[in-house]
Design a protein around this motif. Structure first.
Motif, PDB file in Angstrom:
ATOM      1  N   THR A 265      -1.477  -7.733   3.898  1.00  0.00           N
ATOM      2  CA  THR A 265      -1.774  -6.666   2.950  1.00  0.00           C
ATOM      3  C   THR A 265      -1.565  -5.300   3.572  1.00  0.00           C
ATOM      4  O   THR A 265      -1.045  -4.376   2.932  1.00  0.00           O
ATOM      5  CB  THR A 265      -3.219  -6.792   2.438  1.00  0.00           C
ATOM      6  OG1 THR A 265      -3.359  -8.046   1.736  1.00  0.00           O
ATOM      7  CG2 THR A 265      -3.579  -5.656   1.506  1.00  0.00           C
ATOM      8  N   ARG A 266      -1.941  -5.134   4.860  1.00  0.00           N
ATOM      9  CA  ARG A 266      -1.738  -3.850   5.516  1.00  0.00           C
ATOM     10  C   ARG A 266      -0.247  -3.548   5.669  1.00  0.00           C
ATOM     11  O   ARG A 266       0.187  -2.415   5.463  1.00  0.00           O
ATOM     12  CB  ARG A 266      -2.427  -3.844   6.883  1.00  0.00           C
ATOM     13  CG  ARG A 266      -2.296  -2.513   7.632  1.00  0.00           C
ATOM     14  CD  ARG A 266      -2.939  -1.366   6.854  1.00  0.00           C
ATOM     15  NE  ARG A 266      -4.351  -1.549   6.658  1.00  0.00           N
ATOM     16  CZ  ARG A 266      -5.284  -1.120   7.518  1.00  0.00           C
ATOM     17  NH1 ARG A 266      -4.924  -0.471   8.610  1.00  0.00           N
ATOM     18  NH2 ARG A 266      -6.558  -1.318   7.262  1.00  0.00           N
ATOM     19  N   ALA A 267       0.544  -4.562   6.013  1.00  0.00           N
ATOM     20  CA  ALA A 267       1.994  -4.349   6.101  1.00  0.00           C
ATOM     21  C   ALA A 267       2.556  -3.928   4.744  1.00  0.00           C
ATOM     22  O   ALA A 267       3.376  -3.006   4.653  1.00  0.00           O
ATOM     23  CB  ALA A 267       2.684  -5.622   6.591  1.00  0.00           C
ATOM     24  N   ASN A 268       2.109  -4.604   3.692  1.00  0.00           N
ATOM     25  CA  ASN A 268       2.584  -4.275   2.353  1.00  0.00           C
ATOM     26  C   ASN A 268       2.152  -2.867   1.941  1.00  0.00           C
ATOM     27  O   ASN A 268       2.900  -2.151   1.258  1.00  0.00           O
ATOM     28  CB  ASN A 268       2.057  -5.298   1.348  1.00  0.00           C
ATOM     29  CG  ASN A 268       2.780  -5.236   0.015  1.00  0.00           C
ATOM     30  OD1 ASN A 268       4.004  -5.247  -0.046  1.00  0.00           O
ATOM     31  ND2 ASN A 268       2.010  -5.155  -1.066  1.00  0.00           N
ATOM     32  N   ASP A 269       0.969  -2.459   2.362  1.00  0.00           N
ATOM     33  CA  ASP A 269       0.498  -1.103   2.059  1.00  0.00           C
ATOM     34  C   ASP A 269       1.449  -0.056   2.633  1.00  0.00           C
ATOM     35  O   ASP A 269       1.734   0.962   1.980  1.00  0.00           O
ATOM     36  CB  ASP A 269      -0.913  -0.884   2.622  1.00  0.00           C
ATOM     37  CG  ASP A 269      -1.973  -1.632   1.831  1.00  0.00           C
ATOM     38  OD1 ASP A 269      -1.684  -2.064   0.700  1.00  0.00           O
ATOM     39  OD2 ASP A 269      -3.100  -1.786   2.359  1.00  0.00           O
TER      40      ASP A 269
END
Length: 363
Positions: A265-269
Motif C-alpha cells: 500500500t505504501r508503494a502504491n501511495d
C-alpha cells in the motif's frame, strides 16, 4: 646516466594520463561492454532490460547504472563471507573513481559508464558529472550498509533505502541528460521509492527460501547467507509475523499477507502521488506538496534559471518509466491476495504496459 630514467618516467606519465588510457578503449570494447551489461540485465533485472530499450539518449548511462546495481545486489550471494563482500564494495568504489578520472578499468560496466560520460560532454556541464558521481557513490554506500540483509527497522527506513538506491539511480540518469529540474526529481523520488519497496516485496520468496550450498572445486560449501526477511519490523510486529514461521511455512505463515498488504500500500501511495503530481504540473499548477529532499545533497536548483516545465517533463519521462513495471507488479500482487509466493512471471503484458506508458506519457 639520467636519460633512461627520464625516458622511463615520461613513459609512465604517458601511460597514466587519461588521454593515453582512453586510447585503449576501442569501439569493439564499447560494443562488447554494452552487450555484456544488456545481457546481465536480461538475466537478472528484466524490468531494467525492458526499459533500457527506451532510455535514449541516456541508454548507456541507464544500462551501466542498473548493471552496477545488479552487481552490488548479487554480492551477498556470491561471496563466502561479509568481509569479502565489503572488500568488493570498496573495490567497486575505486573502479568508479578511476572511471570518473578518465582512466576506466577494463571492466564492462566501467567502460560503458566511461562512454556515457564522454557522450555527456555534448549536452551537459561539469556539475552534472559531479552530481552523477555523488549519486553513484551514494548507491554504493547504501548497498554496503545493507550487505548483511537485516530487516528494515521501520517502513520509513525502507523508504529511505529506496530513496538512496532506486530514486538515486534515477537522479543520476536524469543528470546524464543535463536535466536539472526540481519537478522531475520530485517525481523520480516518489517513483523510485515505489520501485525500491516493490524490489523488497519481490525478494520475499527468494530471500526467505533456504539457499542451496555453493558449488566449489573442493566440494560443496555452506550457503553464503542465511534465509532473510526484509519486511519492516514495525509492520511485521503489527501483523504478528514471525521470521522463523515464514522460513518454515512460506505463504502459510500467519500475518504474512497482511504485512505484505501494508508495505504494498505504501508503494502504491507513492505511485498515486506521482500520477497526481504529473497531472497538476501539466495543468500549470504546483506539485501539491513540497519536495522533501530539496536543498539536500545534489538537490540544489538555480532559482534564476528559466525552465520549460513541459519540455523537462517530456525529456525526463523515459526515466520515470520505472513506474510501469512497479504498477503492474502491485496489480498482480493484489490479484494474488498479497501472497508474494504466488506471483508468476509477468509475460508479454509487461512489455506492452511499458510501451503504453511511454506512448501516453502517463504514469
Amino acid at each position: 646516466m639520467n636519460r633512461p630514467r627520464i625516458l622511463c618516467n615520461g613513459l609512465r606519465r604517458l601511460v597514466r594520463s587519461p588521454t593515453a588510457r582512453r586510447s585503449y578503449i576501442t569501439k569493439a570494447d564499447i560494443d562488447g561492454a554494452r552487450q555484456y551489461c544488456a545481457k546481465e540485465l536480461e538475466k537478472g533485472d528484466y524490468d531494467a532490460h525492458l526499459i533500457r530499450r527506451f532510455a535514449h539518449p541516456a541508454q548507456d548511462m541507464y544500462t551501466a547504472l542498473r548493471a552496477l546495481n545488479l552487481e552490488l545486489v548479487r554480492l551477498p550471494d556470491i561471496v563466502s563471507n561479509p568481509t569479502i563482500g565489503l572488500m568488493r564494495i570498496k573495490f567497486w568504489q575505486e573502479l568508479i573513481d578511476k572511471t570518473f578520472a578518465g582512466q576506466p578499468p577494463r571492466e564492462p560496466i566501467c567502460i560503458l559508464l566511461h562512454q556515457a560520460l564522454l557522450f555527456m560532454d555534448q549536452h551537459a556541464d561539469a556539475s552534472s558529472k559531479k552530481s552523477i558521481k555523488f549519486w553513484i557513490s551514494r548507491l554504493i554506500r547504501t548497498r554496503e550498509k545493507h550487505m548483511d540483509s537485516r530487516p528494515f527497522t521501520s517502513l520509513a527506513t525502507l523508504e529511505d533505502y529506496a530513496e538512496n538506491t532506486y530514486s538515486t539511480m534515477m537522479y543520476a540518469t536524469l543528470a546524464s541528460l543535463g536535466l536539472r529540474s526540481m519537478d522531475v526529481d520530485h517525481l523520480a523520488s516518489h517513483v523510485g521509492k515505489a520501485c525500491g519497496i516493490v524490489a523488497v516485496l519481490r525478494g520475499v520468496p527468494l530471500l526467505a527460501a533456504p539457499r542451496a550450498p555453493s558449488k566449489m572445486p573442493g566440494g560443496d560449501h555452506a550457503p553464503t547467507r542465511e534465509p532473510a526477511l526484509l519486511l519492516p519490523l514495525d509492520i511485521m510486529a503489527e501483523a504478528g509475523v514471525q521470521e522463523e514461521e515464514v522460513f518454515r511455512q512460506g505463504p502459510n505463515a500467519p500475518g504474512l499477507q497482511d504485512a505484505v498488504f501494508q508495505v504494498a500500500t505504501r508503494a502504491n501511495d507513492h505511485l498515486i502521488t506521482a500520477r497526481e503530481m504529473l497531472k497538476r504540473l501539466r495543468a500549470g499548477e504546483d506539485a501539491g506538496h513540497d519536495f522533501e529532499h530539496q536543498g539536500e545533497d545534489a538537490h540544489v536548483y538555480d532559482a534564476d534559471r528559466e525552465s520549460d516545465r513541459a519540455r523537462d517533463l517530456h525529456r525526463g519521462f523515459r526515466v520515470l518509466l520505472e513506474a510501469a513495471p512497479a504498477t503492474y507488479f502491485l496489480e498482480r500482487l493484489e490479484q494474488a491476495n498479497f501472497d508474494p509466493f504466488a506471483m508468476k512471471a509477468a509475460g508479454w503484458r509487461l512489455p506492452w504496459r511499458v510501451w503504453q506508458t511511454l506512448s501516453k506519457e502517463q504514469l
